[in-house]
Design a protein around this motif. Structure first.
Motif, PDB file in Angstrom:
ATOM      1  N   ALA A  34       0.846  -1.191   0.000  1.00 61.31           N
ATOM      2  CA  ALA A  34       0.000   0.000   0.000  1.00 61.31           C
ATOM      3  C   ALA A  34       0.881   1.240   0.000  1.00 61.31           C
ATOM      4  CB  ALA A  34      -0.904   0.011   1.231  1.00 61.31           C
ATOM      5  N   ALA A  35       0.539   2.187  -0.874  1.00 60.95           N
ATOM      6  CA  ALA A  35       1.242   3.471  -0.924  1.00 60.95           C
ATOM      7  C   ALA A  35       0.207   4.577  -0.678  1.00 60.95           C
ATOM      8  CB  ALA A  35       1.924   3.652  -2.278  1.00 60.95           C
ATOM      9  N   PRO A  36      -0.160   4.792   0.600  1.00 62.61           N
ATOM     10  CA  PRO A  36      -1.317   5.643   0.901  1.00 62.61           C
ATOM     11  C   PRO A  36      -1.023   7.112   1.169  1.00 62.61           C
ATOM     12  CG  PRO A  36      -0.638   4.531   2.893  1.00 62.61           C
ATOM     13  CD  PRO A  36       0.325   4.096   1.802  1.00 62.61           C
ATOM     14  N   TYR A  37       0.264   7.496   1.161  1.00 61.02           N
ATOM     15  CA  TYR A  37       0.585   8.843   1.632  1.00 61.02           C
ATOM     16  C   TYR A  37       0.705   9.874   0.513  1.00 61.02           C
ATOM     17  CZ  TYR A  37       1.262   6.321   5.969  1.00 61.02           C
ATOM     18  OH  TYR A  37       1.058   5.519   7.069  1.00 61.02           O
ATOM     19  N   GLY A  38       0.965   9.444  -0.705  1.00 60.10           N
ATOM     20  CA  GLY A  38       0.892  10.314  -1.878  1.00 60.10           C
ATOM     21  C   GLY A  38       1.597  11.647  -1.760  1.00 60.10           C
ATOM     22  N   PRO A  39       2.927  11.667  -1.635  1.00 54.28           N
ATOM     23  CA  PRO A  39       3.611  12.943  -1.401  1.00 54.28           C
ATOM     24  C   PRO A  39       3.518  13.935  -2.551  1.00 54.28           C
ATOM     25  CG  PRO A  39       5.197  11.185  -1.816  1.00 54.28           C
ATOM     26  CD  PRO A  39       3.860  10.528  -1.651  1.00 54.28           C
ATOM     27  N   GLU A  40       3.122  13.479  -3.743  1.00 53.88           N
ATOM     28  CA  GLU A  40       2.996  14.420  -4.860  1.00 53.88           C
ATOM     29  C   GLU A  40       1.719  15.242  -4.795  1.00 53.88           C
ATOM     30  OE1 GLU A  40       1.267  10.579  -6.714  1.00 53.88           O
ATOM     31  OE2 GLU A  40       2.357  11.243  -4.930  1.00 53.88           O
ATOM     32  N   TRP A  41       0.775  14.820  -3.937  1.00 52.61           N
ATOM     33  CA  TRP A  41      -0.498  15.527  -3.801  1.00 52.61           C
ATOM     34  C   TRP A  41      -0.469  16.432  -2.581  1.00 52.61           C
ATOM     35  CZ3 TRP A  41      -2.538  14.515  -8.241  1.00 52.61           C
ATOM     36  CH2 TRP A  41      -2.445  13.233  -8.807  1.00 52.61           C
ATOM     37  N   VAL A  42      -1.358  17.412  -2.572  1.00 48.34           N
ATOM     38  CA  VAL A  42      -1.606  18.202  -1.368  1.00 48.34           C
ATOM     39  C   VAL A  42      -2.942  17.735  -0.797  1.00 48.34           C
ATOM     40  CG1 VAL A  42      -0.261  20.150  -2.199  1.00 48.34           C
ATOM     41  CG2 VAL A  42      -2.728  20.077  -2.648  1.00 48.34           C
ATOM     42  N   PRO A  43      -3.176  17.933   0.502  1.00 54.96           N
ATOM     43  CA  PRO A  43      -4.391  17.388   1.108  1.00 54.96           C
ATOM     44  C   PRO A  43      -5.694  17.788   0.410  1.00 54.96           C
ATOM     45  CG  PRO A  43      -2.861  18.025   2.813  1.00 54.96           C
ATOM     46  CD  PRO A  43      -2.261  18.486   1.520  1.00 54.96           C
ATOM     47  N   ASP A  45      -6.266  17.873  -2.615  1.00 52.86           N
ATOM     48  CA  ASP A  45      -6.493  17.055  -3.806  1.00 52.86           C
ATOM     49  C   ASP A  45      -7.408  15.870  -3.508  1.00 52.86           C
ATOM     50  OD1 ASP A  45      -4.885  18.616  -5.468  1.00 52.86           O
ATOM     51  OD2 ASP A  45      -3.071  17.508  -4.944  1.00 52.86           O
ATOM     52  N   PHE A  46      -7.369  15.366  -2.290  1.00 53.82           N
ATOM     53  CA  PHE A  46      -8.214  14.232  -1.910  1.00 53.82           C
ATOM     54  C   PHE A  46      -8.329  14.238  -0.385  1.00 53.82           C
ATOM     55  CE2 PHE A  46      -8.860   9.376  -2.900  1.00 53.82           C
ATOM     56  CZ  PHE A  46     -10.179   9.481  -2.471  1.00 53.82           C
ATOM     57  N   PRO A  47      -8.995  15.253   0.175  1.00 52.70           N
ATOM     58  CA  PRO A  47      -9.004  15.428   1.628  1.00 52.70           C
ATOM     59  C   PRO A  47      -9.583  14.241   2.380  1.00 52.70           C
ATOM     60  CG  PRO A  47     -10.614  16.876   0.560  1.00 52.70           C
ATOM     61  CD  PRO A  47      -9.752  16.311  -0.518  1.00 52.70           C
ATOM     62  N   GLU A  48     -10.455  13.475   1.729  1.00 52.89           N
ATOM     63  CA  GLU A  48     -11.050  12.322   2.397  1.00 52.89           C
ATOM     64  C   GLU A  48     -10.043  11.193   2.636  1.00 52.89           C
ATOM     65  OE1 GLU A  48     -14.024  14.327  -0.345  1.00 52.89           O
ATOM     66  OE2 GLU A  48     -11.963  13.568  -0.508  1.00 52.89           O
ATOM     67  N   ASP A  49      -8.912  11.239   1.930  1.00 56.64           N
ATOM     68  CA  ASP A  49      -8.009  10.083   2.016  1.00 56.64           C
ATOM     69  C   ASP A  49      -6.548  10.447   2.203  1.00 56.64           C
ATOM     70  OD1 ASP A  49      -8.102   7.169   1.979  1.00 56.64           O
ATOM     71  OD2 ASP A  49      -6.839   7.297   0.200  1.00 56.64           O
ATOM     72  N   ILE A  50      -6.222  11.705   2.407  1.00 56.14           N
ATOM     73  CA  ILE A  50      -4.833  12.093   2.642  1.00 56.14           C
ATOM     74  C   ILE A  50      -4.679  12.456   4.111  1.00 56.14           C
ATOM     75  CG2 ILE A  50      -3.017  13.753   2.140  1.00 56.14           C
ATOM     76  CD1 ILE A  50      -3.968  13.863  -0.716  1.00 56.14           C
ATOM     77  N   PRO A  51      -4.026  11.605   4.898  1.00 51.56           N
ATOM     78  CA  PRO A  51      -3.860  11.883   6.328  1.00 51.56           C
ATOM     79  C   PRO A  51      -2.786  12.944   6.558  1.00 51.56           C
ATOM     80  CG  PRO A  51      -2.700   9.871   5.766  1.00 51.56           C
ATOM     81  CD  PRO A  51      -3.399  10.332   4.508  1.00 51.56           C
ATOM     82  N   HIS A  91       4.340   1.371   2.079  1.00 52.90           N
ATOM     83  CA  HIS A  91       5.303   2.294   1.475  1.00 52.90           C
ATOM     84  C   HIS A  91       5.116   3.635   2.160  1.00 52.90           C
ATOM     85  CE1 HIS A  91       8.025   3.817  -1.573  1.00 52.90           C
ATOM     86  NE2 HIS A  91       7.201   4.843  -1.755  1.00 52.90           N
ATOM     87  N   LEU A  92       6.111   4.043   2.917  1.00 52.22           N
ATOM     88  CA  LEU A  92       5.939   5.110   3.905  1.00 52.22           C
ATOM     89  C   LEU A  92       6.597   6.415   3.490  1.00 52.22           C
ATOM     90  CD1 LEU A  92       6.145   4.646   7.722  1.00 52.22           C
ATOM     91  CD2 LEU A  92       7.589   6.391   6.674  1.00 52.22           C
ATOM     92  N   HIS A  93       5.790   7.466   3.458  1.00 52.80           N
ATOM     93  CA  HIS A  93       6.243   8.857   3.431  1.00 52.80           C
ATOM     94  C   HIS A  93       5.552   9.553   4.595  1.00 52.80           C
ATOM     95  CE1 HIS A  93       8.153   8.729  -0.600  1.00 52.80           C
ATOM     96  NE2 HIS A  93       7.167   7.899  -0.907  1.00 52.80           N
ATOM     97  N   VAL A  94       5.986  10.761   4.916  1.00 55.55           N
ATOM     98  CA  VAL A  94       5.455  11.466   6.086  1.00 55.55           C
ATOM     99  C   VAL A  94       5.072  12.894   5.694  1.00 55.55           C
ATOM    100  CG1 VAL A  94       5.848  12.055   8.509  1.00 55.55           C
ATOM    101  CG2 VAL A  94       7.068  10.129   7.493  1.00 55.55           C
ATOM    102  N   CYS A 107      -0.617  -0.734  -4.759  1.00 49.44           N
ATOM    103  CA  CYS A 107      -1.671   0.217  -5.086  1.00 49.44           C
ATOM    104  C   CYS A 107      -1.666   1.339  -4.064  1.00 49.44           C
ATOM    105  CB  CYS A 107      -3.039  -0.480  -5.115  1.00 49.44           C
ATOM    106  SG  CYS A 107      -3.590  -1.070  -3.484  1.00 49.44           S
ATOM    107  N   GLY A 108      -2.528   2.318  -4.259  1.00 51.52           N
ATOM    108  CA  GLY A 108      -2.622   3.431  -3.325  1.00 51.52           C
ATOM    109  C   GLY A 108      -2.649   4.752  -4.036  1.00 51.52           C
ATOM    110  N   ILE A 109      -2.984   5.814  -3.315  1.00 50.14           N
ATOM    111  CA  ILE A 109      -3.155   7.107  -3.975  1.00 50.14           C
ATOM    112  C   ILE A 109      -1.833   7.725  -4.423  1.00 50.14           C
ATOM    113  CG2 ILE A 109      -5.328   7.584  -2.792  1.00 50.14           C
ATOM    114  CD1 ILE A 109      -3.680   9.578  -1.015  1.00 50.14           C
ATOM    115  N   GLU A 110      -0.709   7.212  -3.947  1.00 50.50           N
ATOM    116  CA  GLU A 110       0.563   7.681  -4.517  1.00 50.50           C
ATOM    117  C   GLU A 110       0.659   7.292  -5.989  1.00 50.50           C
ATOM    118  OE1 GLU A 110       5.397   7.204  -3.870  1.00 50.50           O
ATOM    119  OE2 GLU A 110       4.056   6.986  -2.153  1.00 50.50           O
ATOM    120  N   ASP A 111      -0.030   6.212  -6.366  1.00 50.27           N
ATOM    121  CA  ASP A 111       0.015   5.729  -7.744  1.00 50.27           C
ATOM    122  C   ASP A 111      -1.216   6.130  -8.546  1.00 50.27           C
ATOM    123  OD1 ASP A 111       2.308   4.507  -6.845  1.00 50.27           O
ATOM    124  OD2 ASP A 111       1.369   2.552  -6.569  1.00 50.27           O
ATOM    125  N   ASN A 112      -2.373   6.155  -7.906  1.00 45.33           N
ATOM    126  CA  ASN A 112      -3.618   6.325  -8.656  1.00 45.33           C
ATOM    127  C   ASN A 112      -4.700   6.914  -7.765  1.00 45.33           C
ATOM    128  OD1 ASN A 112      -5.667   5.998 -10.629  1.00 45.33           O
ATOM    129  ND2 ASN A 112      -6.264   4.077  -9.674  1.00 45.33           N
TER     130      ASN A 112
END
Length: 352
Positions: free
Chosen positions: A20-29, A31-37, A59-62, A273-278
């Motif tokens: 899982a790549a859930p942190y999506g560092p290329e996005w800002v909150p 962009d998908f506030p429901e799913d970007i912690p 897959h961890l970013h902070v 999968c995850g929002i970092e990818d899609n």
């Protein structure tokens, strides 16, 4: 890899490891506030939710509290500690870029310095894996995206679009050889990110020269823009080159993620999968959270008849914590042919 008779039957395949790549560092909150912690508590909870849905590698970013990607190693330590306590069996894979997100709007999206990236070997508590890029490459993450994929998001803003389309992955031998040595000395597995067959071949030379003596765990990164395109010909060419002992996860971007994952799943490979990818479902009618993407892969795996690995099983499949004493042992364990006596295994062998 050799696909012999019965290779497509799930009883002859490893259980499926989902990253899982859930942190999506290329996005800002926004962009998908429901799913970007954003808060630390929410970032830990996201890992828990992904694990409960069926993902066993994180897959961890902070992020900082202002929503931007963090470059503070203390923040990484805090998140790793929180995830380790909440889901101790989950494999923690730190993104070796630390964060390629630009620090300000329109600033260049880029990796940090070599010295800073080397400090990932000093994280405490230590992660199970750190991703390692091999060979400098263009990383135009937007090249294969459709305009509709990023419409209304921060990536559609001209300055950000330019920053991400111009991004470069800096990874020269002086960096990645030293980085692998430091990670190995710390007991951290190198998770190699292979952008094409050339980057894989460099990894093989690292093993044959004794720079890396551990399990061959890789991602095939098919996102275009200087990396492989997501198609069956490139995947097949890559698979023909790698040994049977390799653990390979397939990775792509946007609406290519699901088809590539289905190919990988059918062939006994592993998926990410995850929002970092899609961000999207396949019809692009709504955004799709990381947890929903994981749940989708779990459903499809069940249709294939392929069981999803538990956290402990994923650790065994990835051989977390395993290292070898010699080049010969490493080659044999990964399914390589032995080094041919007297032959050069790469020019740097004599200089190393």
């Amino acid at each position: 890899m050799n696909f012999l008779d019965g290779s497509l039957f799930t009883e002859n395949q490893d259980k499926l490891v989902i990253t899982a790549a859930p942190y999506g560092p290329e996005w800002v909150p926004s962009d998908f506030p429901e799913d970007i912690p954003v808060t630390m508590e929410a970032q830990v909870q996201k890992a828990v939710d992904c694990y409960n849905a069926g993902a066993t590698v994180l897959h961890l970013h902070v992020r900082e509290l202002d929503g931007r990607g963090s470059k503070q190693l203390s923040k990484f330590n805090e998140l790793i500690a929180g995830v380790r306590k909440a889901v101790p069996d989950m494999i923690i894979q730190v993104g070796g870029s630390i964060s390629f997100a630009p620090p300000t709007d329109g600033a260049a999206a880029k990796w940090l310095s070599d010295d800073t990236r080397h400090m990932l070997a000093e994280l405490d508590p230590k992660p199970d894996q750190v991703t390692v890029t091999v060979n400098t490459s263009q990383m135009n993450v937007i090249e294969q995206m459709d305009a509709a994929d990023i419409a209304g998001t921060s990536l559609a803003e001209p300055d950000n679009f330019r920053a991400y389309s111009e991004m470069i992955v800096p990874s020269t031998p002086s960096f990645f050889e030293e980085h692998v040595r430091r990670l190995s000395a710390a007991g951290i597995q190198s998770a190699f990110q292979c952008y094409n067959i050339n980057s894989y071949e460099t990894v093989e030379r690292l093993i044959r020269r004794g720079v890396y003596k551990g399990p061959l765990v890789m991602n095939w990164v098919a996102i275009g823009g200087g990396m492989d395109a997501p198609n069956v010909y490139n995947l097949a060419n890559f698979l023909r080159a790698i040994p049977d002992g390799a653990m390979l996860t397939v990775e792509s971007s946007m609406r290519n993620v699901l088809p590539i994952n289905m190919m990988g799943m059918a062939m006994g490979l592993h998926v990410r999968c995850g929002i970092e990818d899609n961000l999207w479902n396949q019809s692009r009618t709504e955004k799709m959270s990381t947890v929903k993407q994981i749940e989708q892969l779990v459903r499809i795996a069940r249709e294939f008849g392929r069981e999803v690995a538990s956290g402990k099983e994923a650790r065994e499949i990835c051989k977390i914590g395993v290292f070898y004493d010699t080049v010969e042992e490493t080659l044999a364990a990964n399914g390589f042919a032995p080094n041919a006596k007297g032959r050069q295994q790469g020019y740097l062998r004599k200089a190393a």
